[in-house]
Design a protein around this motif. Structure first.
Motif, PDB file in Angstrom:
ATOM      1  N   ASN A 387      43.785  35.844  32.187  1.00  0.00           N
ATOM      2  CA  ASN A 387      44.479  35.880  33.479  1.00  0.00           C
ATOM      3  C   ASN A 387      45.834  35.189  33.347  1.00  0.00           C
ATOM      4  N   LEU A 388      46.809  35.730  34.038  1.00  0.00           N
ATOM      5  CA  LEU A 388      48.143  35.135  34.073  1.00  0.00           C
ATOM      6  C   LEU A 388      48.457  34.720  35.503  1.00  0.00           C
ATOM      7  N   LEU A 389      48.826  33.452  35.666  1.00  0.00           N
ATOM      8  CA  LEU A 389      49.247  32.986  36.981  1.00  0.00           C
ATOM      9  C   LEU A 389      50.758  33.122  37.079  1.00  0.00           C
ATOM     10  N   LEU A 390      51.174  34.086  37.876  1.00  0.00           N
ATOM     11  CA  LEU A 390      52.600  34.331  38.076  1.00  0.00           C
ATOM     12  C   LEU A 390      53.088  33.467  39.239  1.00  0.00           C
ATOM     13  N   PRO A 391      54.075  32.613  38.994  1.00  0.00           N
ATOM     14  CA  PRO A 391      54.580  31.779  40.094  1.00  0.00           C
ATOM     15  C   PRO A 391      54.999  32.624  41.288  1.00  0.00           C
ATOM     16  N   LYS A 392      54.966  32.021  42.462  1.00  0.00           N
ATOM     17  CA  LYS A 392      55.268  32.743  43.689  1.00  0.00           C
ATOM     18  C   LYS A 392      56.651  33.387  43.644  1.00  0.00           C
ATOM     19  N   THR A 407      48.241  52.418  34.885  1.00  0.00           N
ATOM     20  CA  THR A 407      47.071  52.029  35.672  1.00  0.00           C
ATOM     21  C   THR A 407      47.351  50.750  36.451  1.00  0.00           C
ATOM     22  N   LYS A 408      46.651  50.603  37.562  1.00  0.00           N
ATOM     23  CA  LYS A 408      46.852  49.440  38.415  1.00  0.00           C
ATOM     24  C   LYS A 408      46.206  48.197  37.803  1.00  0.00           C
ATOM     25  N   ALA A 409      46.908  47.100  37.916  1.00  0.00           N
ATOM     26  CA  ALA A 409      46.355  45.827  37.456  1.00  0.00           C
ATOM     27  C   ALA A 409      45.664  45.133  38.623  1.00  0.00           C
ATOM     28  N   LYS A 410      44.591  44.433  38.324  1.00  0.00           N
ATOM     29  CA  LYS A 410      43.890  43.661  39.353  1.00  0.00           C
ATOM     30  C   LYS A 410      44.603  42.331  39.544  1.00  0.00           C
ATOM     31  N   TYR A 411      44.865  41.988  40.787  1.00  0.00           N
ATOM     32  CA  TYR A 411      45.546  40.718  41.050  1.00  0.00           C
ATOM     33  C   TYR A 411      45.169  40.202  42.426  1.00  0.00           C
ATOM     34  N   LYS A 412      45.381  38.930  42.630  1.00  0.00           N
ATOM     35  CA  LYS A 412      45.186  38.347  43.952  1.00  0.00           C
ATOM     36  C   LYS A 412      46.193  37.226  44.160  1.00  0.00           C
TER      37      LYS A 412
END
Length: 438
Positions: A387-392, A407-412
């Motif tokens: 998992n990669l945490l992308l800063p806001k 393809t779509k990546a899963k993210y939240k």
């Protein structure tokens, strides 16, 4: 007659004013800055009579061999008689550049040894007058570049180990050269500006001038205002940059970093305090030398070079990758192989590099971001986790997809940023790219 006309033109342009202290770039210059920022990838060429010595059996000093081996001028002047690059093919060089995905070339017109790689009328210490080859390299290369839409920039060394009026001496070129311990600094600057006048009047429109060597004595009276004004008068669109390792001076159009990403200083001489709003460029070698070195086979991997290019783009900087052609005029096969691999990568992923600007998140340990309009390209270069945490980001994310297959990546979204799932079967060896639409 040609020599007289060049000197007259230089003198006239000097008389009509030379202040760059309140420099305002022309519309043509600003347009070329935008082109430069879009281009992103260029070839640096260090070529001169020093290539004959091929590094002298040492690592990484090929283009500096006159100074490093303390070769007197009287002896060094014998080298041009051995320089006969009969296999030089400018069209082949430019074809290689295009296949590599490069948009411009920066070539040494005069390096620190003072030898001009073009038909200078200001001094006969040049390739036409002193070598059996007897042809103007720059003229041939410019014609080939024009045919293929490649811009040509001229590297010019302000430092000169050969010219007697380069005095007082700087940190290099001391003692061994055989020059008298006196000289006229202003005459040397006049000489330099006269050569620059040749370069900017005899070869049509050029991309710009890439200066080097001012670091040899940074506090000397280089008369930068006069020199930069001269360049901008001769060609309003020409871009001026200087490898002085300092914050940009008035009159400069782009800022460069030698073998370091902007803001870094692993080499020990790049300033880290100022990353200007000017267009940026990082230059790098393929091994340890700028000029041809027969012994130096410490070639950087294509993975490393591509990832460096990506991180440079993440800072909004171009990547100027160097080659030192062999004395016969051919580019080393190892360098050509590297360029072909990089070109193939850019064929597929160039959308995420060309025409982009620095991304909303500056390069970090895991990679970099670039941006074009409302699309942010997230370049994941190394990541141990899945998992990669992308800063806001300031703008709302509409979608995230994998570049390779769409393809779509899963993210939240979380309070700390956007957490993106990167399964290992989606990873690429060099760069896993995500397209984030805002």
């Amino acid at each position: 007659m040609k020599k007289i006309s060049i000197l007259f033109l230089f003198a006239f342009l000097t008389m009509i004013g030379h202040s760059q202290e309140s420099y305002t770039p022309s519309d043509e210059n600003l347009k070329n800055r935008e082109w430069f920022q879009d281009a992103k990838f260029g070839l640096f060429i260090h070529w001169g009579v020093y290539s004959v010595m091929a590094g002298g059996g040492d690592q990484g000093i090929a283009e500096w061999i006159m100074n490093q081996k303390r070769i007197p001028i009287e002896q060094y002047e014998k080298l041009p008689s051995f320089f006969n690059p009969t296999k030089f093919d400018p069209n082949k060089w430019v074809a290689t550049v295009k296949k590599a995905g490069m948009k411009y070339i920066t070539i040494t017109s005069k390096h620190h040894d003072g030898f001009a790689m073009y038909d200078s009328k200001v001094s006969d210490y040049n390739i036409v007058d002193r070598t059996p080859y007897g042809k103007d390299i720059l003229q041939q290369l410019k014609e080939a570049c024009d045919k293929e839409g490649i811009k040509l920039f001229f590297y010019y060394s302000q430092l000169d180990w050969h010219h007697p009026d380069y005095y007082p001496r700087g940190r290099t070129g001391q003692g061994y050269t055989g020059r008298p311990q006196h000289g006229d600094w202003d005459k040397y600057i006049d000489y330099m500006n006269a050569q620059l006048t040749e370069l900017l009047t005899n070869y049509g429109e050029v991309g710009g001038i890439w200066f080097d060597g001012m670091w040899d004595q940074i506090d000397a009276n280089w008369r930068l205002d006069e020199t930069y004004s001269l360049i901008h008068k001769l060609q309003q669109g020409a871009l001026v940059g200087s490898n002085h390792h300092k914050a940009p001076f008035p009159g400069e159009d782009f800022q460069m970093f030698e073998r370091d990403l902007p803001g870094e200083n692993t080499m020990g001489f790049n300033q880290t305090g100022t990353i200007s709003e000017l267009p940026l460029e990082m230059c790098e070698t393929m091994n340890g030398s700028w000029g041809f070195n027969l012994k130096d086979h410490n070639y950087k991997s294509t993975k490393r070079l591509i990832q460096t290019m990506v991180k440079a783009a993440g800072y909004g900087a171009n990547f100027l990758l160097n080659t030192g052609p062999m004395p016969n005029g051919e580019i080393q096969p190892e360098n050509v192989d590297t360029l072909m691999v990089m070109g193939k990568w850019l064929d597929k992923y160039g959308e995420s590099i060309y025409g982009t600007r620095k991304g909303p998140i500056k390069p970090l340990h895991w990679g970099a971001t670039t941006q074009k309009g409302k699309t942010v390209y997230v370049h994941v270069l190394q990541l141990a986790e899945d998992n990669l945490l992308l800063p806001k980001l300031e703008q709302k994310i509409e979608s995230i997809t994998f570049f390779d297959d769409g393809t779509k990546a899963k993210y939240k979204n979380t309070e700390f940023g956007t957490l993106i799932h990167l399964p290992y079967d989606k990873r690429q060896e060099v760069d896993t790219i995500l397209k984030v639409e805002l």
